[in-house]
Design a protein around this motif. Structure first.
Motif, PDB file in Angstrom:
ATOM      1  N   PHE A  97       0.730  -1.265   0.006  1.00 58.92           N
ATOM      2  CA  PHE A  97      -0.060   0.184  -0.057  1.00 58.92           C
ATOM      3  C   PHE A  97       0.911   1.394  -0.070  1.00 58.92           C
ATOM      4  CE2 PHE A  97      -2.454  -3.341   2.027  1.00 58.92           C
ATOM      5  CZ  PHE A  97      -3.716  -3.034   1.553  1.00 58.92           C
ATOM      6  N   GLU A  98       0.218   2.022  -0.694  1.00 49.43           N
ATOM      7  CA  GLU A  98       0.953   3.755  -0.767  1.00 49.43           C
ATOM      8  C   GLU A  98       0.910   4.283   0.841  1.00 49.43           C
ATOM      9  OE1 GLU A  98       3.132   3.340  -2.970  1.00 49.43           O
ATOM     10  OE2 GLU A  98       2.668   3.869  -5.001  1.00 49.43           O
ATOM     11  N   THR A  99       1.958   4.787   1.354  1.00 48.39           N
ATOM     12  CA  THR A  99       2.039   5.537   2.475  1.00 48.39           C
ATOM     13  C   THR A  99       1.268   6.751   2.391  1.00 48.39           C
ATOM     14  OG1 THR A  99       4.217   4.479   2.965  1.00 48.39           O
ATOM     15  CG2 THR A  99       3.675   6.427   4.285  1.00 48.39           C
ATOM     16  N   GLY A 100       1.582   7.744   1.342  1.00 47.87           N
ATOM     17  CA  GLY A 100       0.978   8.699   1.334  1.00 47.87           C
ATOM     18  C   GLY A 100       0.734   8.951  -0.222  1.00 47.87           C
ATOM     19  N   ALA A 101       1.862   9.758  -0.798  1.00 42.73           N
ATOM     20  CA  ALA A 101       1.626  10.229  -2.123  1.00 42.73           C
ATOM     21  C   ALA A 101       1.441   9.007  -3.257  1.00 42.73           C
ATOM     22  CB  ALA A 101       3.230  10.946  -2.620  1.00 42.73           C
ATOM     23  N   THR A 102       0.702   9.171  -4.222  1.00 38.65           N
ATOM     24  CA  THR A 102       0.544   7.935  -5.234  1.00 38.65           C
ATOM     25  C   THR A 102       0.674   8.331  -6.554  1.00 38.65           C
ATOM     26  OG1 THR A 102      -1.606   8.821  -5.445  1.00 38.65           O
ATOM     27  CG2 THR A 102      -1.242   7.106  -3.683  1.00 38.65           C
ATOM     28  N   THR A 103       1.029   9.845  -6.910  1.00 39.86           N
ATOM     29  CA  THR A 103       1.605  10.204  -8.099  1.00 39.86           C
ATOM     30  C   THR A 103       2.947  10.588  -8.349  1.00 39.86           C
ATOM     31  OG1 THR A 103       0.768  12.481  -7.741  1.00 39.86           O
ATOM     32  CG2 THR A 103      -0.786  10.988  -8.537  1.00 39.86           C
ATOM     33  N   LEU A 104       3.454  10.230  -9.518  1.00 38.52           N
ATOM     34  CA  LEU A 104       4.940  10.809  -9.881  1.00 38.52           C
ATOM     35  C   LEU A 104       5.146  11.537 -10.953  1.00 38.52           C
ATOM     36  CD1 LEU A 104       7.956  10.464  -8.934  1.00 38.52           C
ATOM     37  CD2 LEU A 104       7.907   8.148 -10.298  1.00 38.52           C
ATOM     38  N   VAL A 105       5.648  12.671 -10.640  1.00 40.40           N
ATOM     39  CA  VAL A 105       6.023  13.549 -11.888  1.00 40.40           C
ATOM     40  C   VAL A 105       7.628  14.294 -11.282  1.00 40.40           C
ATOM     41  CG1 VAL A 105       3.692  14.329 -12.502  1.00 40.40           C
ATOM     42  CG2 VAL A 105       4.898  15.680 -10.915  1.00 40.40           C
ATOM     43  N   GLY A 106       7.941  14.994 -12.543  1.00 42.49           N
ATOM     44  CA  GLY A 106       9.213  15.478 -12.338  1.00 42.49           C
ATOM     45  C   GLY A 106      10.323  14.992 -12.902  1.00 42.49           C
ATOM     46  N   LEU A 107      10.180  14.090 -14.073  1.00 41.28           N
ATOM     47  CA  LEU A 107      11.299  13.712 -14.885  1.00 41.28           C
ATOM     48  C   LEU A 107      11.487  14.693 -16.182  1.00 41.28           C
ATOM     49  CD1 LEU A 107      10.498  10.017 -14.245  1.00 41.28           C
ATOM     50  CD2 LEU A 107      12.434  11.042 -13.335  1.00 41.28           C
ATOM     51  N   ASP A 108      10.682  15.403 -16.021  1.00 31.79           N
ATOM     52  CA  ASP A 108      10.911  16.196 -17.497  1.00 31.79           C
ATOM     53  C   ASP A 108      12.124  17.391 -17.206  1.00 31.79           C
ATOM     54  OD1 ASP A 108       8.012  16.014 -19.133  1.00 31.79           O
ATOM     55  OD2 ASP A 108       7.800  15.925 -17.046  1.00 31.79           O
ATOM     56  N   LEU A 109      12.573  17.703 -18.493  1.00 33.37           N
ATOM     57  CA  LEU A 109      13.684  18.749 -18.089  1.00 33.37           C
ATOM     58  C   LEU A 109      13.428  19.812 -17.459  1.00 33.37           C
ATOM     59  CD1 LEU A 109      16.295  19.222 -19.738  1.00 33.37           C
ATOM     60  CD2 LEU A 109      15.197  20.298 -21.387  1.00 33.37           C
ATOM     61  N   HIS A 110      14.186  20.118 -16.596  1.00 29.97           N
ATOM     62  CA  HIS A 110      14.357  21.323 -15.830  1.00 29.97           C
ATOM     63  C   HIS A 110      13.390  21.035 -14.750  1.00 29.97           C
ATOM     64  CE1 HIS A 110      16.165  23.401 -19.155  1.00 29.97           C
ATOM     65  NE2 HIS A 110      15.252  23.620 -19.724  1.00 29.97           N
ATOM     66  N   MET A 111      13.267  19.921 -14.330  1.00 32.54           N
ATOM     67  CA  MET A 111      12.627  19.501 -13.123  1.00 32.54           C
ATOM     68  C   MET A 111      13.236  18.807 -12.139  1.00 32.54           C
ATOM     69  SD  MET A 111       8.715  18.500 -14.635  1.00 32.54           S
ATOM     70  CE  MET A 111       8.041  18.991 -12.951  1.00 32.54           C
ATOM     71  N   PRO A 112      13.071  18.817 -10.518  1.00 30.33           N
ATOM     72  CA  PRO A 112      14.154  18.318  -9.731  1.00 30.33           C
ATOM     73  C   PRO A 112      14.457  16.925  -9.756  1.00 30.33           C
ATOM     74  CG  PRO A 112      12.566  20.046  -8.903  1.00 30.33           C
ATOM     75  CD  PRO A 112      11.907  19.524 -10.125  1.00 30.33           C
ATOM     76  N   LEU A 113      13.418  16.237  -9.875  1.00 32.48           N
ATOM     77  CA  LEU A 113      13.741  14.721  -9.911  1.00 32.48           C
ATOM     78  C   LEU A 113      14.505  14.169 -11.029  1.00 32.48           C
ATOM     79  CD1 LEU A 113      13.303  12.188  -8.705  1.00 32.48           C
ATOM     80  CD2 LEU A 113      10.896  11.878  -9.728  1.00 32.48           C
ATOM     81  N   ARG A 114      14.162  15.003 -12.419  1.00 33.36           N
ATOM     82  CA  ARG A 114      15.212  14.830 -13.418  1.00 33.36           C
ATOM     83  C   ARG A 114      16.536  15.215 -12.869  1.00 33.36           C
ATOM     84  NH1 ARG A 114      14.502  11.530 -16.639  1.00 33.36           N
ATOM     85  NH2 ARG A 114      16.653  10.958 -15.949  1.00 33.36           N
ATOM     86  N   TYR A 115      16.848  16.344 -12.464  1.00 31.35           N
ATOM     87  CA  TYR A 115      18.115  16.695 -11.941  1.00 31.35           C
ATOM     88  C   TYR A 115      18.949  15.645 -11.058  1.00 31.35           C
ATOM     89  CZ  TYR A 115      21.626  19.557  -9.371  1.00 31.35           C
ATOM     90  OH  TYR A 115      22.636  20.063  -8.876  1.00 31.35           O
ATOM     91  N   LEU A 116      17.988  15.336 -10.039  1.00 31.35           N
ATOM     92  CA  LEU A 116      18.782  14.324  -9.213  1.00 31.35           C
ATOM     93  C   LEU A 116      19.176  12.880 -10.090  1.00 31.35           C
ATOM     94  CD1 LEU A 116      19.425  13.079  -6.531  1.00 31.35           C
ATOM     95  CD2 LEU A 116      16.699  12.231  -6.484  1.00 31.35           C
ATOM     96  N   LEU A 117      18.378  12.620 -10.797  1.00 23.02           N
ATOM     97  CA  LEU A 117      18.800  11.212 -11.401  1.00 23.02           C
ATOM     98  C   LEU A 117      19.837  11.511 -12.392  1.00 23.02           C
ATOM     99  CD1 LEU A 117      15.344   9.746 -12.603  1.00 23.02           C
ATOM    100  CD2 LEU A 117      16.680   9.531 -10.333  1.00 23.02           C
ATOM    101  N   ASP A 118      19.813  12.998 -13.114  1.00 26.28           N
ATOM    102  CA  ASP A 118      21.217  13.101 -14.039  1.00 26.28           C
ATOM    103  C   ASP A 118      22.350  13.169 -13.198  1.00 26.28           C
ATOM    104  OD1 ASP A 118      19.343  13.004 -16.051  1.00 26.28           O
ATOM    105  OD2 ASP A 118      19.088  15.277 -16.193  1.00 26.28           O
ATOM    106  N   GLU A 119      22.559  13.805 -12.121  1.00 21.84           N
ATOM    107  CA  GLU A 119      23.409  13.892 -11.137  1.00 21.84           C
ATOM    108  C   GLU A 119      24.079  12.789 -10.699  1.00 21.84           C
ATOM    109  OE1 GLU A 119      25.283  16.815  -9.658  1.00 21.84           O
ATOM    110  OE2 GLU A 119      24.479  17.658 -11.635  1.00 21.84           O
ATOM    111  N   THR A 120      23.197  11.871 -10.260  1.00 21.07           N
ATOM    112  CA  THR A 120      23.708  10.563  -9.880  1.00 21.07           C
ATOM    113  C   THR A 120      23.785   9.287 -10.629  1.00 21.07           C
ATOM    114  OG1 THR A 120      21.421   9.956  -9.020  1.00 21.07           O
ATOM    115  CG2 THR A 120      22.739  11.357  -7.469  1.00 21.07           C
ATOM    116  N   GLY A 121      23.021   9.483 -11.793  1.00 22.89           N
ATOM    117  CA  GLY A 121      23.080   8.347 -12.674  1.00 22.89           C
ATOM    118  C   GLY A 121      22.181   7.254 -12.315  1.00 22.89           C
ATOM    119  N   ILE A 122      21.384   7.536 -11.181  1.00 24.21           N
ATOM    120  CA  ILE A 122      20.320   6.657 -10.683  1.00 24.21           C
ATOM    121  C   ILE A 122      19.048   6.630 -11.824  1.00 24.21           C
ATOM    122  CG2 ILE A 122      18.379   6.486  -8.957  1.00 24.21           C
ATOM    123  CD1 ILE A 122      20.101   7.884  -7.017  1.00 24.21           C
TER     124      ILE A 122
END
Length: 530
Positions: A97-122
């Motif tokens: 079961f999801e703890t709280g959040a259920t939707t995932l965005v932020g992988l587009d260009l100039h968005m924070p999650l995209r930045y994190l993945l690009d910086e780390t290679g995750i």
């Protein structure tokens, strides 16, 4: 959450490659931070870690991953048995079961999650959703929130009428793109020292300056500008959409936050098999692979300043570190520090329960029921739910191809609805609320009562017990027009070595905003000390 708008920051002080930790120079630990400049930092050899991070919410994990990449020895302390905080999953009765959040965005260009993945290679095992959401309006109409702007404008015109829908949504989308772009350009925002201001000025662009007036306008003003306030169906829609993203209504949410919140379905939306825990695991593994540590069952009880850094006391252990980052809510953070100056510095930023939201949540297991084509739904309840008065319900379904959350042929559904002023909502009898929620979902043909094989529910009291969050408040701090972007809490707690991130720092906007708070906390720590 979102914010970080139009203002100030420095773009990365982080070098790509940093030498590993070493012990030389007569027992003094030395780390080369900039290979080119040979800049070094000296750390007392008695320290357990360079950085201790309190809580493993996604803001904490973001900061820990970025700092681990830079070569710092990081330890994350988590009081529960799962990482991720309110952006994770938990297992019960064999289902995830999801703890709280259920939707995932932020992988587009100039968005924070995209930045994190690009910086780390995750990399994340995501599945793109073709239709991000459907909204069941109070007049019985079904509205599909398409991702493509033109397709969405056509749908909005079909449901709400053609008058000014195009102009409104094109404006909001333009603002949202500028806000996200600015958020990563201005990583020293909000400024709290001369270096922040200098870096902010250095990275200020004309497009950022154009955003400033929007900080003084509410979404109520924007609807008035486009003469849409008399469109009652549209106003209801906007209010309930803002509630699940910005945690407040159009008369309080400023244009910067509001336009961005309303447009999150216009960016790529994703689903992860097995739940959001599988967004968290790759980040945790990255931290561990880069010399970091994550310890569960470590509920932090006190944090005190010592000569060379900070001492963190849990029920089980004591940790010492040069730096500390608190990823838990500001109220909880203030309670942990023995330093009165930090408590006083935090006081102006603490919102009372009356200005926050809690949640009533339900987890359902459905058997012999087909998963809806669209996984995320908002259902309007114009008469309000009993006891709590909430006027909309959000429900998310597991993907039909996801056999990690439930065996083939079964579906897991996560249901949530807002509860204002959660400290005042002690719910003795959950049954009337549960029945009303299930009746509303059944009326919209989203579930069949006979298909429910298991259900569980939680009130703000349960959230307080399990997460330890003050008041049982969830979803982050709501946006208020009285708080301008530059008046939000800076990531620094004492201008010495203590920092803060999480959903009460950059409120609203879900995972993507919390990720941004971690980026900024890590950035300022490096900016200040390296």
């Amino acid at each position: 959450m979102i914010l970080i708008v139009a203002f100030p920051s420095i773009v990365i002080l982080f070098p790509a490659n940093v030498p590993s930790y070493n012990k030389q120079n007569n027992g003094i630990s030395v780390r080369t931070i900039y290979k080119e400049e040979k800049l070094t930092i000296y750390t007392c050899p008695c320290m357990d870690y360079d950085v201790v991070v309190v809580g493993s919410g996604f803001g904490s994990l973001t900061a820990a991953a970025l700092l681990a990449k830079r070569g710092l020895k990081v330890c994350v302390l988590e009081q529960a048995k799962y990482a991720g905080g309110c952006a994770s999953s938990f297992k019960r009765k064999g289902y995830w079961f999801e703890t709280g959040a259920t939707t995932l965005v932020g992988l587009d260009l100039h968005m924070p999650l995209r930045y994190l993945l690009d910086e780390t290679g995750i990399t994340l095992p995501v599945r793109k959703l073709e239709k991000p959401m459907q909204v069941h309006l109070p007049n019985g109409q079904l509205l599909t929130r398409y991702q493509e702007l033109e397709e969405w404008i056509g749908e909005a015109e079909r449901v709400f009428g053609k008058y000014n829908q195009r102009a409104f949504w094109e404006h909001c989308y333009k603002v949202s793109k500028a806000v996200w772009h600015t958020s990563l350009q201005q990583q020293s925002f909000p400024p709290s020292n001369a270096k922040d201001l200098a870096y902010s000025a250095l990275h200020t662009r004309p497009a950022q300056l154009k955003l400033i007036p929007a900080a003084f306008r509410t979404m109520d003003d924007v609807l008035r500008k486009y003469k849409l306030l008399d469109n009652n169906l549209f106003v209801d829609f906007v209010n309930e959409q803002l509630l699940i993203t910005a945690q407040n209504y159009l008369h309080e949410v400023n244009e910067l936050f509001g336009a961005t919140a309303l447009c999150y379905t216009l960016y790529n939306n994703y689903n992860l098999d097995g739940g959001l825990i599988n967004m968290v695991k790759p980040v945790v593994n990255y931290i561990l692979d880069n010399g970091g540590d994550l310890q569960f069952g470590q509920e932090v009880q006190a944090i005190s300043s010592i000569k060379e850094g900070y001492k963190v006391t849990t029920a089980k252990n004591t940790f010492q570190s040069k730096f500390i980052i608190s990823g838990i809510p500001l109220h909880n953070t203030a309670e942990l520090f023995s330093d009165e100056a930090i408590k006083q510095r935090l006081q102006p930023y603490l919102l009372p329960s009356a200005k926050q939201n809690g949640a009533f949540t339900m987890g359902l297991v459905l058997k012999q029921q087909k998963t809806p084509e669209v996984l995320h739904h908002q259902v309007h309840v114009p008469q309000g739910l009993p006891i709590i008065g909430s006027k909309s319900i959000f429900v998310s379904f597991s993907h039909p191809a996801d056999d990690l959350r439930a065996p083939a042929g079964e579906v897991v559904a996560s249901v949530s609805t807002h509860i204002p002023d959660p400290a005042q909502k002690f719910i003795e009898d959950k049954v009337p609320i549960e029945k009303a929620i299930l009746a509303a979902l059944q009326q919209q043909e989203l579930i069949q009562q006979k298909s429910i094989s298991y259900s569980q529910s939680a009130t703000p009291g349960a959230w307080t017990f399990w997460t330890k969050r003050a008041y049982g408040a969830v979803g982050g701090y709501p946006h208020y027009k009285s708080t301008k972007p530059w008046q939000m809490k800076d990531a620094r707690l004492d201008h010495r070595g203590a920092y803060v991130c999480g959903d009460t720092v950059y409120p609203g906007q879900g995972i993507v905003g919390v990720c941004l708070s971690g980026i900024i906390a890590a950035h300022k720590l490096v900016q200040d000390h390296f």
